[in-house]
Design an enzyme around this catalytic site. Sequence first.
Site, PDB file in Angstrom:
ATOM      1  CB  CYS A   1      -1.165  -0.299   1.326  1.00 11.43           C
ATOM      2  SG  CYS A   1      -1.569  -1.715   1.718  1.00 11.43           S
TER       3      CYS A   1
ATOM      4  CB  CYS B   1      -0.655   3.729  -3.485  1.00 11.77           C
ATOM      5  SG  CYS B   1      -0.804   2.950  -5.598  1.00 11.77           S
ATOM      6  CG  HIS B   2      -2.966   4.214   0.046  1.00 11.72           C
ATOM      7  ND1 HIS B   2      -4.086   5.576  -0.133  1.00 11.72           N
ATOM      8  CD2 HIS B   2      -3.128   3.141  -0.134  1.00 11.72           C
ATOM      9  CE1 HIS B   2      -4.942   3.911  -0.792  1.00 11.72           C
ATOM     10  NE2 HIS B   2      -4.140   3.810  -0.954  1.00 11.72           N
TER      11      HIS B   2
ATOM     12  CG  MET C   1      -8.342   0.329  -3.159  1.00 18.32           C
ATOM     13  SD  MET C   1      -7.090   1.114  -2.172  1.00 18.32           S
ATOM     14  CE  MET C   1      -7.354  -0.355  -0.224  1.00 18.32           C
TER      15      MET C   1
ATOM     16  CG  HIS D   1       7.768   8.729 -11.888  1.00 15.82           C
ATOM     17  ND1 HIS D   1       7.863   8.182 -10.864  1.00 15.82           N
ATOM     18  CD2 HIS D   1       8.082   7.077 -12.465  1.00 15.82           C
ATOM     19  CE1 HIS D   1       8.558   6.667 -10.363  1.00 15.82           C
ATOM     20  NE2 HIS D   1       8.282   6.632 -11.837  1.00 15.82           N
TER      21      HIS D   1
ATOM     22  CG  HIS E   1       6.414   4.400 -16.431  1.00 13.46           C
ATOM     23  ND1 HIS E   1       7.027   4.126 -16.836  1.00 13.46           N
ATOM     24  CD2 HIS E   1       6.507   4.840 -14.963  1.00 13.46           C
ATOM     25  CE1 HIS E   1       8.466   2.990 -16.005  1.00 13.46           C
ATOM     26  NE2 HIS E   1       8.221   3.970 -14.887  1.00 13.46           N
TER      27      HIS E   1
END
Length: 591
Positions: free
Chosen positions: A95, A98-99, A136, A375, A417
């Site tokens: 997780c 992402c979080h 999610m 990124h 990307h």
Amino acid sequence: MTPIRPPRTPRRAPWRTTRPLAAFTAAAALAALTALAPPAARAQDKKPVTPSELGYQAGSSPMAGEPMYQASNPKAPPMTQAEFDSARRIYFERCAGCHGVLRKGATGKPLTPDITLGKGTDYLKVFIAYGSPAGMPNWQTSGEFGEKEVDLMARYIQHDPPTPPEFGLADMKKSWKVIVPPELRPKKKENNYDISNIFSTTLRDTGEVALIDGNSKQIISIIKTGYAVHISRLSASGRYLFVIGRDAKINMIDLWMAKPDNVAEIRVGLEARSVDSSKFKGYEDKYAIAGTYWPPQFTIMKGDTLEPLRIVATRGMVVGTQEYHPEPRVAAIVASHYKPEFLVNVKETGKTLLVDYSDLDALRITEIGSAPFLHDGGWDSTKRYFMVAANNSNKIAVIDAKDGKLAGLAEVGKIPHPGRGANFVHPQFGPVWATGHLGDETISLVATDHKRKATAFKQVAQIKGQGGGNLFIKTHPKSHNLWVDTPLNPDPKISQSIAVFDIRNLAAGFKVLPIAEWAGLTDDGAKRVVQPEYNKAGDEVWFAVWSAKNKQSALVVVDDKTLKLKAVIKDPRLITPTGHFNVYNTQHDVY
């Protein structure tokens, strides 16, 4: 560049529910998911999420085993220490990418107690089990989690997030080793290798890189490094190879040695992705720089020993909203050819920092805001403009390294990307830089000739590839081919092959080459084809055929002109090969 962990294959476990979860109807589940999001974010929840996106977003963090301070929230459901430890491991393995480490939100939404406590355990169990259209993963219905894990995580995210330790100069110096001092290193090259045509290949799951002779296709050596090396970069002279693991360990390899090996190493944090060295005239090989995900900071080091000299934090305000973010991670870093500067991307704040290293005692930093989440990216063909993906905003930011300003912000496809991207001359639009996308099958072409005012730094064309799940795109100044991989596409026929376009006639579409089939692997591994990379001469393209740690992998070499198989490199030591970097092309930013 970002973590390229393939999606886990869902277990074919039967659907099981507990009573509270079964009590929710589909409509109630949707309401639970919607309620978790702030109003401004709910519109985004309607966007479809592809399996390739889910595989990319659910990357693990190497901090699962790090000691952290864990505070129990008295208002949250009770948990034993063993449950805390288990849930923390799951969070960082599944997780945190992402979080965020502190659960404050990154590409995913915040999961802090001020939000989660009000929702309650049952609502959170639905959210975790079913996932959401905003990105999610559906952890239980996919078979990744069982009931016990869903319940565990629903309770865990109602407690205060554990706090990882900071990592300062003293910590770095404890890890710093000069294995071979500069004065004891070779005064001239002591081997017969054409070091400019060596490939540095990441062996992701063994914590190693393989140095491979691009001429003979033989492995020169296997060198121990940090965990899951993310990239390899070269010093300006081409002598020193720098590799950085996701555990923030940097290894410095001397390619002049009779058998190239480590001469220095350091750990600059707990999680990282980026490293580079100074390239401006007069500063060649003088400094190295590395950026970390945790702590959010970058470190400037001596270029010959990796001795840490300056550490700069990147915590600060998000572009646009001007809100404070406690965990803005450092992603791609490049070294300017125009000034003594490093260009440092800060993901969550959406800023590129131009770090002037000419005087470390009076460090000057120019801050350029564009869009979250910055990124990866690379130079245009002139090496003046840094083309960087703001992948959560579906934009390419163009940073002018000569004038020190934002030159443009191009709208592109879903989740760009590019890796370093690909430069070529389009028959209509002139010089362009190309990126593929994780979230759709398009390849965007951004015009890079600043003299063409009508098209400069705008998306001027899109072509369609095999599908979503692209990670890297590549061409070469001596080639008329454009190579596009799709390793995160859920269809094995797509993830195990490569698309190749003729730049002179993009409208004709692409040819598909069965790279994994050509590898001739005998087991049932994933065989994902990843990261096209040219040799120095620009007449060969190398691909990694990437399977799991306990499966056979290989490297495949294709003739760029005939598009025919040229060589297959197999060796039991080639375990989970992913990124591979040609020394000359990486040293000179040829892409």
